[in-house]
Write a protein that holds these residues in place. Sequence first.
Motif, mmCIF file in Angstrom:
data_model
loop_
_atom_site.group_PDB
_atom_site.id
_atom_site.type_symbol
_atom_site.label_atom_id
_atom_site.label_comp_id
_atom_site.label_asym_id
_atom_site.label_seq_id
_atom_site.Cartn_x
_atom_site.Cartn_y
_atom_site.Cartn_z
ATOM 1 N N LEU A 104 37.090 -42.803 46.082
ATOM 2 C CA LEU A 104 37.416 -44.041 46.802
ATOM 3 C C LEU A 104 36.155 -44.878 47.021
ATOM 4 O O LEU A 104 36.155 -46.090 46.776
ATOM 5 C CB LEU A 104 38.063 -43.717 48.149
ATOM 6 N N TYR A 105 35.084 -44.244 47.464
ATOM 7 C CA TYR A 105 33.843 -44.991 47.673
ATOM 8 C C TYR A 105 33.306 -45.511 46.349
ATOM 9 O O TYR A 105 32.768 -46.620 46.263
ATOM 10 C CB TYR A 105 32.799 -44.113 48.373
ATOM 11 N N TYR A 106 33.474 -44.709 45.327
ATOM 12 C CA TYR A 106 33.045 -45.109 43.985
ATOM 13 C C TYR A 106 33.785 -46.385 43.564
ATOM 14 O O TYR A 106 33.175 -47.367 43.135
ATOM 15 C CB TYR A 106 33.323 -43.942 43.048
ATOM 16 N N VAL A 107 35.124 -46.382 43.729
ATOM 17 C CA VAL A 107 35.937 -47.555 43.379
ATOM 18 C C VAL A 107 35.498 -48.760 44.207
ATOM 19 O O VAL A 107 35.312 -49.864 43.687
ATOM 20 C CB VAL A 107 37.432 -47.267 43.627
ATOM 21 N N LEU A 108 35.299 -48.517 45.483
ATOM 22 C CA LEU A 108 34.953 -49.581 46.423
ATOM 23 C C LEU A 108 33.646 -50.274 46.032
ATOM 24 O O LEU A 108 33.471 -51.463 46.246
ATOM 25 C CB LEU A 108 34.809 -48.969 47.822
ATOM 26 N N LEU A 109 32.716 -49.535 45.464
ATOM 27 C CA LEU A 109 31.446 -50.135 45.056
ATOM 28 C C LEU A 109 31.490 -50.654 43.623
ATOM 29 O O LEU A 109 31.001 -51.738 43.335
ATOM 30 C CB LEU A 109 30.306 -49.119 45.195
ATOM 31 N N VAL A 110 32.092 -49.867 42.721
ATOM 32 C CA VAL A 110 32.039 -50.227 41.299
ATOM 33 C C VAL A 110 32.859 -51.483 41.004
ATOM 34 O O VAL A 110 32.361 -52.430 40.387
ATOM 35 C CB VAL A 110 32.516 -49.059 40.409
ATOM 36 N N VAL A 111 34.109 -51.522 41.457
ATOM 37 C CA VAL A 111 35.010 -52.601 41.035
ATOM 38 C C VAL A 111 34.510 -53.986 41.476
ATOM 39 O O VAL A 111 34.345 -54.869 40.627
ATOM 40 C CB VAL A 111 36.459 -52.318 41.486
ATOM 41 N N PRO A 112 34.230 -54.199 42.764
ATOM 42 C CA PRO A 112 33.743 -55.540 43.134
ATOM 43 C C PRO A 112 32.413 -55.890 42.472
ATOM 44 O O PRO A 112 32.240 -57.012 41.980
ATOM 45 C CB PRO A 112 33.573 -55.465 44.653
ATOM 46 N N THR A 113 31.480 -54.920 42.427
ATOM 47 C CA THR A 113 30.165 -55.249 41.889
ATOM 48 C C THR A 113 30.241 -55.620 40.423
ATOM 49 O O THR A 113 29.664 -56.623 39.986
ATOM 50 C CB THR A 113 29.193 -54.060 42.060
ATOM 51 N N GLN A 114 30.960 -54.809 39.626
ATOM 52 C CA GLN A 114 31.002 -55.115 38.197
ATOM 53 C C GLN A 114 31.738 -56.428 37.941
ATOM 54 O O GLN A 114 31.391 -57.177 37.029
ATOM 55 C CB GLN A 114 31.619 -53.960 37.402
ATOM 56 N N THR A 115 32.754 -56.745 38.758
ATOM 57 C CA THR A 115 33.490 -57.985 38.565
ATOM 58 C C THR A 115 32.598 -59.187 38.868
ATOM 59 O O THR A 115 32.521 -60.132 38.076
ATOM 60 C CB THR A 115 34.735 -58.013 39.469
ATOM 61 N N VAL A 116 31.900 -59.142 40.011
ATOM 62 C CA VAL A 116 31.037 -60.261 40.382
ATOM 63 C C VAL A 116 29.896 -60.408 39.379
ATOM 64 O O VAL A 116 29.596 -61.516 38.921
ATOM 65 C CB VAL A 116 30.489 -60.056 41.814
ATOM 66 N N LEU A 117 29.298 -59.289 38.996
ATOM 67 C CA LEU A 117 28.187 -59.336 38.041
ATOM 68 C C LEU A 117 28.662 -59.892 36.699
ATOM 69 O O LEU A 117 28.009 -60.751 36.098
ATOM 70 C CB LEU A 117 27.596 -57.938 37.863
ATOM 71 N N ALA A 118 29.826 -59.410 36.233
ATOM 72 C CA ALA A 118 30.350 -59.869 34.942
ATOM 73 C C ALA A 118 30.632 -61.360 34.986
ATOM 74 O O ALA A 118 30.274 -62.110 34.067
ATOM 75 C CB ALA A 118 31.616 -59.095 34.590
ATOM 76 N N LEU A 119 31.236 -61.822 36.060
ATOM 77 C CA LEU A 119 31.552 -63.248 36.183
ATOM 78 C C LEU A 119 30.267 -64.065 36.258
ATOM 79 O O LEU A 119 30.128 -65.097 35.597
ATOM 80 C CB LEU A 119 32.431 -63.494 37.415
ATOM 81 N N GLY A 120 29.317 -63.596 37.052
ATOM 82 C CA GLY A 120 28.049 -64.312 37.192
ATOM 83 C C GLY A 120 27.341 -64.448 35.850
ATOM 84 O O GLY A 120 26.914 -65.541 35.463
ATOM 85 N N LEU A 121 27.246 -63.347 35.122
ATOM 86 C CA LEU A 121 26.586 -63.379 33.817
ATOM 87 C C LEU A 121 27.324 -64.299 32.858
ATOM 88 O O LEU A 121 26.711 -65.084 32.126
ATOM 89 C CB LEU A 121 26.503 -61.965 33.229
ATOM 90 N N ALA A 122 28.662 -64.227 32.879
ATOM 91 C CA ALA A 122 29.448 -65.077 31.981
ATOM 92 C C ALA A 122 29.193 -66.548 32.290
ATOM 93 O O ALA A 122 29.048 -67.369 31.387
ATOM 94 C CB ALA A 122 30.933 -64.751 32.106
ATOM 95 N N LEU A 123 29.116 -66.890 33.582
ATOM 96 C CA LEU A 123 28.882 -68.283 33.962
ATOM 97 C C LEU A 123 27.523 -68.762 33.460
ATOM 98 O O LEU A 123 27.402 -69.866 32.931
ATOM 99 C CB LEU A 123 28.937 -68.432 35.488
ATOM 100 N N VAL A 124 26.504 -67.914 33.611
ATOM 101 C CA VAL A 124 25.168 -68.323 33.169
ATOM 102 C C VAL A 124 25.125 -68.426 31.646
ATOM 103 O O VAL A 124 24.626 -69.406 31.097
ATOM 104 C CB VAL A 124 24.098 -67.339 33.679
ATOM 105 N N VAL A 125 25.684 -67.413 30.967
ATOM 106 C CA VAL A 125 25.661 -67.436 29.498
ATOM 107 C C VAL A 125 26.434 -68.645 28.970
ATOM 108 O O VAL A 125 26.086 -69.252 27.971
ATOM 109 C CB VAL A 125 26.242 -66.124 28.922
ATOM 110 N N ASN A 126 27.493 -69.011 29.687
ATOM 111 C CA ASN A 126 28.356 -70.099 29.234
ATOM 112 C C ASN A 126 27.764 -71.483 29.533
ATOM 113 O O ASN A 126 28.273 -72.483 29.058
ATOM 114 C CB ASN A 126 29.730 -69.975 29.916
ATOM 115 N N ASN A 127 26.685 -71.519 30.302
ATOM 116 C CA ASN A 127 26.091 -72.795 30.689
ATOM 117 C C ASN A 127 25.652 -73.588 29.456
ATOM 118 O O ASN A 127 24.904 -73.098 28.624
ATOM 119 C CB ASN A 127 24.880 -72.522 31.597
#
Lengths: 377, 294
Positions: A104-127
């Motif tokens: 549960l703690y693993y999910v709680l940390l992994v899912v939000p972090t990877q989603t935000v990081l993936a979106l952030g990177l995509a936004l920068v790469v897409n600039n």
Amino acid sequence: MATNVLPAAATASGEPDRRRPRGSVRANENIAGWLFVAPVIVILGLFLLLPILMALWVSLTGWNGQGSPFTGKVPFVGTDNYTRLFTDEGLARRDFMTSIRNNLYYVLLVVPTQTVLALGLALVVNNRLLKGKSFFRTAFYFPSVTSSVAISVVFLFLFANSGAVNSLLAMFGISGPQWFADSRGVLHLLLGVVGVDTPPAALTDGGPFGLSWWEWLSGPSVAMTSIIALVIWTTSGTFMLMFLAALQNVPVALEEASTLDGAGRWQRFRHVTLPMIKPTTFLVLTLGLIGSWQVFDQVYVMSQGDPAKTTLTPAYLSYRTAFRDFEYGSGAAISFVLFLIIIVLTLTQRWLMADRDPERSRWGRRRRRRTPEGTAR
Amino acid sequence: MTTLADRPATPTRRGDRGPRTLATRFLGYAVLVFFSLVFLYPFVIQIGNSLKTEPDAATNPLSPIPDPLVLDGFVRIFTGTNFPLWLGNSVLVTVLATAGRVFFCSLAGYALARLRFRGRGGLFAAVIAVMAVPGVVLLIPKFLVLNQLGIYNSYTGLILPLLADAAGVFIMKQFFESIPVSVEEAARIDGAGIFRTYWSVVLPMAKPALITLTILSFQGSWNEFPHSLVSVQDPSLFTLPRGLADLVSGSLGKGTQYPLKLGAALLATIPVAIIFVVFQRHFVRDANEGADKT
């Protein structure tokens, strides 16, 4: 995307109808059809469906690995293996609930972090102002395609006591922990910082499913955070690609229009981009949720559930119970509980996606009610 | 792109945009370079440390430059471990599994897309259902069936279950549905049988999907770990991931031997890395197809 598949499916199923009068061709196709799918049916049936049924049976027995589990000599124990995980006091339940807590703690940390990081990177790469898009895309995605075992070996070295991460921390004057020997929970450590060193009696006295509240509230252990870091590092690239594809489908005109209307960068992101890529965000979240209940390889290579069982996950526990302790029935029962968790998540996802796909507007309306800003769509 | 980039130079009424654009670009590149380091530096460290001596790797783990540069680790990989054997097993498993998957999945995908036979709808629903079954819950079930069939701890048990997968069938079916039927119909009217039509007319047209599926299967079976964990026990049947995991869990005995372990992991990564660089766009497409199929 799924919409351009639908017309194709319609023609494919409508097309053979024209040949219907020719009976021999149909009979031919009937035989050929089954012959074509036969190898796949045999392999998937033999190594996927049949084993699931066999394991379902084994989970109701006390088979210890000796002889065949399908003879009368194996003790039938009914649902004992399952009740031991939930209601009976004992080590089996303690271990299982510990693994659920860890995951549960693993999910709680992994899912939000990877989603935000993936979106952030995509936004920068897409600039559009930046060049070298394909290089950065490759760099971020590369870890996702490598072998989980090989990458775990690298991270074992990075997080070793005298490893790269601790040397890096030392450069900033921080003395790093002994990552894979440290079973202290991160939340406990944080509480320690604010002065709560001894747990309040109210939290140690009792709690649900055999673990005290204090144990439930430990947070991920220091050892688990290194596995969490590894997983975020490997999966973010895949999800970044999904976000990138979604971002490239956002009409430029729409963004420009909102800029002309005086929207700032943040407003444009919040009210134009984010609503447009909502389906992908949802997909990434649910795929992450499903995937993070399946963590196994990394645990096997890096920690084997140690230290103090704080990196035990249900998947690894089921393996260990069956193949180390030779309690196959108990291990199979854990597998089925895990199966249930993942299937519920998958079905929820498919149901929500199917609900949204044919009639996108319905989803939009429903979301809009919750977030009034969504009307920008 | 150029017009946007040039804009700061030309004085416009939105003159304040110039420095802001510059700042954005600077910040953007800073973020990109930082994360490139985060994602790639571990591999650099891996390569560097695999060429170091053990004390050097322990004292300077962050440095990518070996001092002195030694090949001890690699020599011991080939002389002191079963690495060559694992490599051979991995090649065998990967080649057979990839060939099997591509052939069987394209056959089934074609039948589900084009042939009209009783039970097709139900079969396709079953394929979709099977895709949802998570691999990790199959550990014990797979062991049970291999054990029962008497192929546990054999090449048959190691390879046979990998010869087909539902996701491959799905990808092929989607692809076959996207190509026009007219060519096949012409072939059929010319009197070609069903298998012949599939083999010499449809398959050549399906090249892009076949390449994607080949790469996917290659990567999947080369990296496959849980299956080899529950299908074999004999060290002479280990594949690379299994052997690596075995190395790490302490079969080496004394010392941490990080240069050796990192080198072995590096060698296990290279084939997929090469395939990735060469066929990058197919990987990218796969990730996006993954987005569609679920």
